[in-house]
Design an enzyme around this catalytic site. Structure first.
Site, PDB file in Angstrom:
ATOM      1  N   GLU A 389       0.820  -1.171  -0.049  1.00  0.00           N
ATOM      2  CA  GLU A 389      -0.124  -0.093  -0.020  1.00  0.00           C
ATOM      3  C   GLU A 389       0.784   1.158  -0.011  1.00  0.00           C
ATOM      4  OE1 GLU A 389      -2.943  -0.180  -0.878  1.00  0.00           O
ATOM      5  OE2 GLU A 389      -3.460  -2.311  -0.546  1.00  0.00           O
ATOM      6  N   HIS A 392       1.593   2.229  -3.533  1.00  0.00           N
ATOM      7  CA  HIS A 392       0.604   2.957  -4.038  1.00  0.00           C
ATOM      8  C   HIS A 392       0.557   4.403  -3.704  1.00  0.00           C
ATOM      9  CE1 HIS A 392      -1.327  -0.370  -6.257  1.00  0.00           C
ATOM     10  NE2 HIS A 392      -1.607  -1.011  -5.162  1.00  0.00           N
ATOM     11  N   HIS A 395       3.506   6.396  -4.935  1.00  0.00           N
ATOM     12  CA  HIS A 395       3.106   6.677  -6.399  1.00  0.00           C
ATOM     13  C   HIS A 395       2.187   7.881  -6.438  1.00  0.00           C
ATOM     14  CE1 HIS A 395       2.068   4.717 -10.523  1.00  0.00           C
ATOM     15  NE2 HIS A 395       2.565   6.071 -10.638  1.00  0.00           N
TER      16      HIS A 395
END
Length: 595
Positions: A389, A392, A395
């Site tokens: 996670e 993500h 990002h």
């Protein structure tokens, strides 16, 4: 294992801070009214956009609305997920959903209007209003759909059919989530208890083979009973896809699904072809599994049990966070600083508490920061989830920081790359720093099974989807027997002949919700392969790849996904990234077999 009876007991630094979105509810209400006002203003543009200036003002206000709405909706959703029983939060989310309908309705005129323009007119608007340069790429991307858009009247008819066309998916959802009752299994004290999905996930990994078999039979029981109903919903969903692709004049339903990301169908076909050419290591792993479990016959219910027992690591959240920072050190100082900011700034909601939404996710909010939901259990799986996670999350953060709002969100096609690169770096770090041979075996087994689930299983699903859509396109009937035969043949090709096929195997298609979202699952496999390719290069100390990868994390959707990946050295229009990932899988299986 830390368990909390209420959210209030969780230490402050392990709860996310939603005041970063709204310091008080009155501010949320103010934004609500503002969004309503802008939506009304946007409605007024219908039929009134005749030049570059009016087009610019419409787009500018729509972007402003989008910024406010995303923030408002995120707050309501995150607030509900803290405790799904909380009525104040639920009413905010209901209001946000109602607002979303108003917004869609106010802006629904725009796409048909845009596509009614000819290209020269649009270019003329852009040349006379220089502020439109910001929206230019987006406008011409929408323009790509021109040949697939029908007349205003036909589009009106299709939009009225929207609800009817979604019935197969909704029916399956109701069957699968609300109506299905699984069979019974034997509880701790010998009593019969009804199986739940959560129990099944644990029991199918149980060391006791009889428990696994019992859970497997009970789990498949309702799917086999409802086989004809589910076959008719899946068949209807596929026929809808095929019909819509024809109406919109796409060469096939596959090409319609790939059009948005500008992915040629060769990428899809190449993924399947290359995987099947290199399937031997997966068959070998199935064989190792049979030997390791000392079984005369290997069944489907033997495929999920860990092959290395007795390894129970307790890893607290703080310890997991430290391990993550060490494991991801190859990504550089800036990356690790962002991770510390996630923890210290309270972007992460760590603990499981009564009523909290299950699972884990990352939600990037443009102009604020990402929010990460976990249900941390102080074990190895939770460490992997944290690392995944946060991939993500970083990002999202870097794309928001380096891109304007219009290109800050990344496409689903590249979404799993950042999370999987992190997992590969983690497994590499853990293996390099673990002396205990049992733990090493356990880690390898964990990663091989994950590779199998995220890559091979998804490729098999992707091939199943392709085959049944092609049948529909050729006018062949779709029913239980066709689905069973297609699925069983593929399951055998991918998993090898070591498995004894129970009757339930062939009904595997009947329980997969992803099949109602056509040609979606292949993205897990391409994302996973791309990540393996990148992580391997980064671990080899390839500075050029690392620089390109960090740039990729800052790119949002500033280019089409295949182009963004090409800039990192991953070219999915060739077999190379898939071959590299599969040779890595082969190495893992080899190392595991030696241990």
């Amino acid at each position: 294992m830390t368990t909390y009876k209420t959210r209030a007991e969780v230490p402050l630094h392990e709860k996310w801070d939603l005041t970063d979105l709204y310091s008080e509810q009155s501010k949320w209400d103010e934004d609500y009214l503002e969004i309503e006002k802008i939506a009304n203003d946007l409605k007024g543009f219908d039929g009134e956009i005749h030049d570059g200036q009016s087009l610019y003002h419409y787009l500018k206000q729509r972007e402003e609305l989008s910024f406010l709405f995303n923030k408002l909706y995120a707050y309501a959703m995150l607030y509900v997920d803290e405790d799904t029983r909380e009525t104040t939060a639920q009413s905010l989310l209901d209001r946000a959903k109602q607002l979303s309908v108003k917004v869609s309705s106010a802006t629904s005129f725009f796409m048909p209007y845009l596509l009614s323009l000819d290209e020269d007119t649009l270019k003329g608007y852009i040349s006379t209003e220089e502020r439109l340069a910001y929206f230019e790429e987006d406008l011409f991307d929408s323009f790509r759909y021109k040949q697939h858009v029908l007349s205003k009247e036909q589009e009106g008819v299709l939009s009225q059919l929207g609800e009817a066309l979604s019935v197969p998916s909704q029916t399956f959802g109701m069957l699968n989530n609300a109506d299905i009752k699984f069979g019974e299994v034997t509880g701790k004290n010998g009593e019969a208890v009804e199986l739940t999905r959560g129990m099944y996930a644990k029991l199918i990994e149980d060391e006791d083979r009889e428990k696994r078999k019992e859970a497997y039979k009970a789990y498949y029981q309702p799917y086999v009973q409802l086989k004809n109903s589910i076959a008719s919903t899946l068949s209807a969903a596929i026929k809808n896809n095929v019909t819509l692709a024809r109406i919109r004049q796409y060469p096939s339903s596959l090409e319609k699904a790939l059009f948005g990301d500008q992915v040629p169908k060769e990428v899809y076909e190449n993924l399947i072809l290359t995987t099947k050419k290199n399937i031997a290591p997966l068959h070998l792993y199935t064989q190792i599994r049979k030997e390791k479990l000392k079984l005369d016959e290997l069944h489907q219910y033997d495929l999920s049990v860990p092959l290395v027992g007795g390894v129970k690591q307790v890893i607290s959240y703080d310890e997991a966070f430290d391990i993550m920072c060490k494991a991801l050190a190859p990504l550089g100082k800036e990356y690790i600083e962002i991770l510390h900011e996630f923890k210290n700034g309270r972007y992460i909601d760590v603990r499981e508490t009564p009523g909290k939404r299950s699972g884990a996710y990352n939600l990037g909010v443009y102009g604020v920061h990402p929010f990460i939901l976990l249900n941390h259990q102080d074990d190895l799986d939770s460490l992997f989830t944290l690392v995944h996670e946060c991939g993500h999350g970083v990002h999202s953060k870097l794309s928001s920081q380096h891109q304007p709002q219009i290109t800050a969100r990344y496409s689903i096609f590249v979404a799993e790359v950042a999370s999987t690169v992190n997992e590969v770096l983690l497994i590499n770090y853990l293996l390099n720093n673990e002396q205990d041979s049992q733990v090493r075996k356990h880690l390898l087994n964990h990663f091989i099974d994950q590779f199998k689930g995220t890559f091979f299983t998804q490729v098999m699903f992707a091939e199943f989807e392709q085959k049944i859509h092609e049948m529909a396109e050729n006018g062949q009937p779709l029913n239980v027997d066709v689905f069973n035969q297609t699925y069983e043949t593929l399951f055998r090709e991918y998993n090898g002949d070591e498995i004894v096929f129970d009757d339930e195997v062939k009904y595997g298609w009947s329980r997969i919700p992803h099949f109602y979202r056509p040609f979606y699952v292949y993205k897990y496999a391409t994302g996973f392969a791309s990540a393996i390719h990148l992580a391997t290069k980064i671990l080899e100390g390839d500075q050029k790849t690392l620089d390109a990868y960090l740039k990729f994390l800052k790119s949002g959707s500033s280019d089409y996904p295949l182009e963004l990946l090409k800039k990192t050295g991953v070219n999915l229009t060739t077999p190379t990234p898939i071959e590299n990932a599969l040779s890595r899988f082969s190495e893992l299986v080899e190392e595991f077999s030696k241990l």
